[in-house]
Enzyme design. Structure first.
Site, PDB file in Angstrom:
ATOM      1  N   HIS A  47       0.855  -1.178   0.000  1.00 45.99           N
ATOM      2  CA  HIS A  47       0.000   0.000   0.000  1.00 45.99           C
ATOM      3  C   HIS A  47       0.896   1.235   0.000  1.00 45.99           C
ATOM      4  O   HIS A  47       2.101   1.143   0.233  1.00 45.99           O
ATOM      5  CB  HIS A  47      -0.950   0.005   1.209  1.00 45.99           C
ATOM      6  CG  HIS A  47      -0.250   0.201   2.510  1.00 45.99           C
ATOM      7  ND1 HIS A  47       0.454  -0.804   3.135  1.00 45.99           N
ATOM      8  CD2 HIS A  47      -0.108   1.299   3.305  1.00 45.99           C
ATOM      9  CE1 HIS A  47       0.977  -0.351   4.250  1.00 45.99           C
ATOM     10  NE2 HIS A  47       0.664   0.922   4.382  1.00 45.99           N
ATOM     11  N   SER A  58       2.413   4.928   1.106  1.00 42.39           N
ATOM     12  CA  SER A  58       2.680   5.720   2.300  1.00 42.39           C
ATOM     13  C   SER A  58       3.949   6.538   2.076  1.00 42.39           C
ATOM     14  O   SER A  58       4.277   6.877   0.942  1.00 42.39           O
ATOM     15  CB  SER A  58       2.812   4.795   3.518  1.00 42.39           C
ATOM     16  OG  SER A  58       2.799   5.556   4.707  1.00 42.39           O
TER      17      SER A  58
END
Length: 518
Positions: A227, A229
């Site tokens: 994911h 970030s």
């Protein structure tokens, strides 16, 4: 009378003493409820005389509060909308919400795509199949030039890479995406990647990703993302081992023009990464400063002292304006990657009545030595600077920007390297590709001594801004149908099209963005 007075005294004592004591206790409790913990800590420090009483703690608190005022909802919406708006393959530099950011954004579908930040060594690859068929996702790649977003480091830790953000925050894909950026650790096994699972505007919470060296090669970090970030790389040497990183020393100054009485040199101590040099170039633009010559490498030891910059020679006709010929750069400013610089200012000497110094002062030559404190006799770099009024560099730089450097997808790059590396009897291996790229026999022989000649040639092709269509054409001309087939398969899987029959034909196709060539 006496018994009455003696019976009255206890109640009178309670009224006179108890009420003030209770009031003081109540006031103290109120102050404890309303006073922030940071201010209370500062008050206790002042009372304990651990800090000078003259420290303006309330003023600093006010300054911090002004700098970190919470953003309003419209400001946050505008901030993220700017970052995630497609940039048509361009790299943007913007000051947003008091942060200096370099970013690029685009839309990707099931065919995937690649984002690159120009001249920074930072890329993000979204592989084919990472996005579901029929969907489109906006993704962004952001280089954060705000030093306050970097991790809080100990004296033993050193920052060796930029802070990079992938957006939108928290986005996940069907297949892992690959983030690549440069680091300057001397030992890759000491480089440890960190992640902060926060947005750009939130307070950062940095945590390590795996063990040291897990994501680092010789000069690059490559992270497979589940994911999006924030990410960076920190140097952490094992106990008993020296931590070292590579610096680049960059000298900047403004043009030397006729009649100019003063000239200032600025020497930057930067991490040896492309994005650190780009930061210095951006920082110098408002002052008209330009890079003087190539950067010099310096082996910086994390366990040693401050960095010294010593002026050792000035050409005749010039003098040093500063009181001292030696300047110090604090060790932690360099070790924690704060991009510090030091400057020297020179002026032309006044000519004597009977002597013409004009021929001597239209040129300046300066020599400086730089070393870590205490190591002058063991390790030192010599910086030489020369400028004259006749140099063409004094003219303003052209407005046009150089074209971005294309980059081959990592998996295709590795596949082509393995196919081209072995020497072929017919010579249609990496050497033939080198000839097509314009390299002479001497340079080809030099490349044959490299660890991976094929990788070096493919990197040269990237620097020449070649597209996959052009590379497919070259492989066909070289009769390397295996390489041409590998490129064809990648193009069919990511773009659904076939390579153009002519060299350079892809550049005329307006339907393909810069990133989509790769």
């Amino acid at each position: 009378m006496c018994p009455q007075e003696s019976s009255f005294q206890p109640s009178q004592f309670l009224l006179l003493v108890g009420v003030p004591v209770a009031s003081v206790l109540l006031l103290a409790q109120c102050l404890r409820w309303h006073c922030p913990r940071r201010l209370l800590g500062a008050c206790w420090t002042l009372n304990g005389q651990e800090e000078p009483v003259s420290q303006p703690t309330p003023q600093l608190e006010n300054e911090v509060s002004r700098q970190h005022l919470p953003a309003t909802l419209p400001e946050m919406v505008a901030f993220y909308q700017e970052l995630h708006t497609p940039t048509q393959g361009q790299t943007m530099v913007r000051q947003l919400m008091h942060k200096l950011l370099v970013f690029s954004a685009r839309e990707v579908d099931h065919r995937g795509g690649c984002l690159m930040l120009q001249d920074t060594g930072i890329s993000l690859l979204i592989p084919p199949g990472a996005v579901a068929v029929g969907r489109q996702e906006r993704v962004s790649l952001i280089l954060v030039w705000d030093l306050s977003d970097a991790p809080s480091l100990s004296q033993a830790q050193g920052l060796v890479s930029p802070v990079v953000a992938c957006g939108p925050h928290g986005a996940s894909f069907l297949k892992p995406c690959t983030l690549t950026f440069k680091h300057c650790a001397e030992q890759p096994s000491h480089a440890r990647t960190y992640s902060s699972n926060t947005t750009l505007l939130d307070a950062k919470v940095w945590r390590p990703l795996g063990r040291p060296g897990a994501h680092a090669s010789r000069d690059e970090c490559r992270i497979h993302l589940s994911h999006f970030s924030l990410y960076t790389c920190v140097l952490e040497a094992p106990v008993g081992r020296e931590a070292r990183k590579w610096l680049q020393l960059a000298v900047f100054c403004s043009p030397l023009v006729p009649g100019q009485s003063h000239l200032q040199l600025r020497i930057y101590f930067l991490n040896n990464t492309p994005c650190a040099l780009q930061w210095a170039l951006t920082n110098e633009q408002p002052h008209g400063g330009r890079l003087r010559g190539p950067c010099q490498l310096f082996d910086f030891n994390g366990a040693r002292g401050d960095q010294c910059l010593k002026l050792t020679y000035i050409s005749e006709g010039w003098e040093n304006v500063d009181d001292s010929s030696c300047q110090l750069v604090p060790h932690l400013h360099i070790w924690h990657g704060k991009c510090p610089f030091r400057s020297f200012c020179f002026r032309r000497k006044a000519a004597d009545e009977n002597e013409d110094c004009s021929a001597l002062t239209n040129e300046i030559i300066v020599t400086m030595h730089t070393f870590q404190d205490g190591l002058e006799t063991k390790y030192m770099e010599i910086l030489r600077f020369q400028a004259s009024e006749e140099e063409s560099w004094a003219a303003p730089p052209p407005v046009s920007q150089p074209p971005p450097c294309n980059r081959l997808p990592p998996e295709l790059f590795e596949q082509l390297r393995m196919l081209l590396e072995p020497n072929s009897i017919t010579g249609n291996d990496w050497r033939r590709l080198a000839s097509h790229l314009g390299l002479c026999g001497m340079k080809i022989r030099f490349l044959s001594c490299q660890r991976s000649p094929a990788a070096a040639i493919l990197e040269l092709f990237e620097e020449q801004n070649g597209s996959l269509q052009e590379l497919h054409y070259l492989m066909t001309v070289m009769e390397r149908l295996d390489c041409a087939s590998a490129i064809q398969n990648y193009l069919s899987g990511t773009h659904g099209g076939s390579p153009g029959p002519e060299r350079g034909g892809a550049r005329d196709n307006q339907g393909l963005e810069l990133d989509e060539k790769l």
